[in-house]
Design a protein around this motif. Structure first.
Motif, PDB file in Angstrom:
ATOM      1  N   ASN A  23      -5.564  -1.556  -0.403  1.00  0.00           N
ATOM      2  CA  ASN A  23      -5.979  -1.407   0.988  1.00  0.00           C
ATOM      3  C   ASN A  23      -6.541  -2.700   1.573  1.00  0.00           C
ATOM      4  OD1 ASN A  23      -5.176   1.265   1.185  1.00  0.00           O
ATOM      5  ND2 ASN A  23      -7.170   2.048   0.550  1.00  0.00           N
ATOM      6  N   SER A  58       0.717   6.348  -7.191  1.00  0.00           N
ATOM      7  CA  SER A  58      -0.691   6.517  -7.577  1.00  0.00           C
ATOM      8  C   SER A  58      -0.988   7.855  -8.239  1.00  0.00           C
ATOM      9  CB  SER A  58      -1.605   6.322  -6.368  1.00  0.00           C
ATOM     10  OG  SER A  58      -1.355   7.312  -5.395  1.00  0.00           O
ATOM     11  N   HIS A  59      -0.187   8.875  -7.975  1.00  0.00           N
ATOM     12  CA  HIS A  59      -0.448  10.188  -8.581  1.00  0.00           C
ATOM     13  C   HIS A  59      -0.172  10.204 -10.091  1.00  0.00           C
ATOM     14  CE1 HIS A  59       3.812  10.246  -7.446  1.00  0.00           C
ATOM     15  NE2 HIS A  59       3.970  11.063  -8.460  1.00  0.00           N
ATOM     16  N   SER A 115       0.824  -1.213   0.000  1.00  0.00           N
ATOM     17  CA  SER A 115       0.000   0.000   0.000  1.00  0.00           C
ATOM     18  C   SER A 115       0.857   1.261   0.000  1.00  0.00           C
ATOM     19  CB  SER A 115      -0.974   0.003   1.180  1.00  0.00           C
ATOM     20  OG  SER A 115      -0.273  -0.097   2.395  1.00  0.00           O
ATOM     21  N   ALA A 141      -7.005   4.902 -10.189  1.00  0.00           N
ATOM     22  CA  ALA A 141      -6.364   4.994  -8.871  1.00  0.00           C
ATOM     23  C   ALA A 141      -7.326   4.585  -7.768  1.00  0.00           C
ATOM     24  CB  ALA A 141      -5.846   6.409  -8.642  1.00  0.00           C
ATOM     25  N   LEU A 142      -8.586   4.956  -7.878  1.00  0.00           N
ATOM     26  CA  LEU A 142      -9.577   4.593  -6.872  1.00  0.00           C
ATOM     27  C   LEU A 142      -9.733   3.073  -6.786  1.00  0.00           C
ATOM     28  CD1 LEU A 142     -11.759   5.584  -4.876  1.00  0.00           C
ATOM     29  CD2 LEU A 142     -13.358   5.536  -6.804  1.00  0.00           C
ATOM     30  N   ASN A 182      -6.572   1.661  -5.283  1.00  0.00           N
ATOM     31  CA  ASN A 182      -6.504   1.977  -3.853  1.00  0.00           C
ATOM     32  C   ASN A 182      -7.281   0.940  -3.056  1.00  0.00           C
ATOM     33  OD1 ASN A 182      -4.895   4.277  -3.776  1.00  0.00           O
ATOM     34  ND2 ASN A 182      -6.620   5.661  -4.040  1.00  0.00           N
ATOM     35  N   ASP A 183      -8.496   0.632  -3.526  1.00  0.00           N
ATOM     36  CA  ASP A 183      -9.300  -0.392  -2.854  1.00  0.00           C
ATOM     37  C   ASP A 183      -8.579  -1.733  -2.854  1.00  0.00           C
ATOM     38  OD1 ASP A 183     -11.273   1.477  -2.428  1.00  0.00           O
ATOM     39  OD2 ASP A 183     -12.549   0.797  -4.089  1.00  0.00           O
ATOM     40  N   TRP A 207       2.125   1.671  -3.518  1.00  0.00           N
ATOM     41  CA  TRP A 207       1.065   2.193  -4.372  1.00  0.00           C
ATOM     42  C   TRP A 207       0.878   3.687  -4.143  1.00  0.00           C
ATOM     43  CZ3 TRP A 207      -1.389   2.274  -8.579  1.00  0.00           C
ATOM     44  CH2 TRP A 207      -2.557   3.012  -8.703  1.00  0.00           C
ATOM     45  N   ASN A 208       0.907   4.125  -2.902  1.00  0.00           N
ATOM     46  CA  ASN A 208       0.734   5.548  -2.603  1.00  0.00           C
ATOM     47  C   ASN A 208       1.820   6.403  -3.249  1.00  0.00           C
ATOM     48  OD1 ASN A 208      -1.606   5.188  -1.120  1.00  0.00           O
ATOM     49  ND2 ASN A 208      -0.509   4.921   0.799  1.00  0.00           N
TER      50      ASN A 208
END
Length: 162
Positions: free
Chosen positions: A107, A91-92, A84, A99-100, A103-104, A87-88
């Motif tokens: 996470n 992700s930008h 995670s 990205a949403l 993110n799921d 990914w952060n």
């Protein structure tokens, strides 16, 4: 000599909108490639979980080489930190809808047993496929539109200055 500079200036000014249109078109194409890359990644993760029962760091370490730049960035980043957190960091670079979804995915990754992980992969693949289908139909139209607008704007600028 004066006409040469004027002609060169007109050509230069008319090339700017064309290049902007091409750049925007390439960005749309890159976003589509990101969706395809994440589809590939999640499918590979699902296979590895189902058949090998490996952790995500092992999965990423054993992914076959691919042509997706975003996955290569993720692979390099994930070796230094958690999935995670990795990914952060990247992700930008990804379109907000993609990205949403990812993110799921990240996470919920590793927080449950293998069966639940397979369900998470299946849900993520389904969401990415829907986004890819939507994006594919819009992509071709938008890419052509941006290129055409760029060429027309460049031609318009050239006509005005002539």
């Amino acid at each position: 000599m004066r006409y040469l500079f004027k002609t060169f200036g007109i050509l230069l000014l008319s090339c700017v909108p064309v290049l902007i249109g091409i750049k925007k078109s390439n960005l749309i194409h890159e976003q589509k490639q990101h969706i395809e890359a994440f589809l590939y990644f999640v499918r590979e993760c699902r296979q590895e979980i189902e058949f090998q029962q490996r952790s995500i760091t092992d999965i990423i370490g054993h992914l076959p080489s691919n042509n997706y730049r975003i996955l290569n960035q993720l692979t390099l980043t994930i070796r230094d930190s958690s999935p995670s957190a990795a990914w952060n960091r990247i992700s930008h670079h990804v379109e907000p809808d993609t990205a949403l979804i990812m993110n799921d995915f990240f996470n919920h990754w590793g927080n449950s047993d293998c069966r639940s992980q397979l369900q998470i992969c299946d849900i993520t693949v389904k969401r990415l496929e829907q986004l890819h289908d939507k994006f594919s139909t819009e992509t071709v139209k938008k890419m052509k539109l941006y290129r055409t607008i760029g060429v027309l704007a460049g031609a318009f600028i050239a006509i005005i200055f002539i």
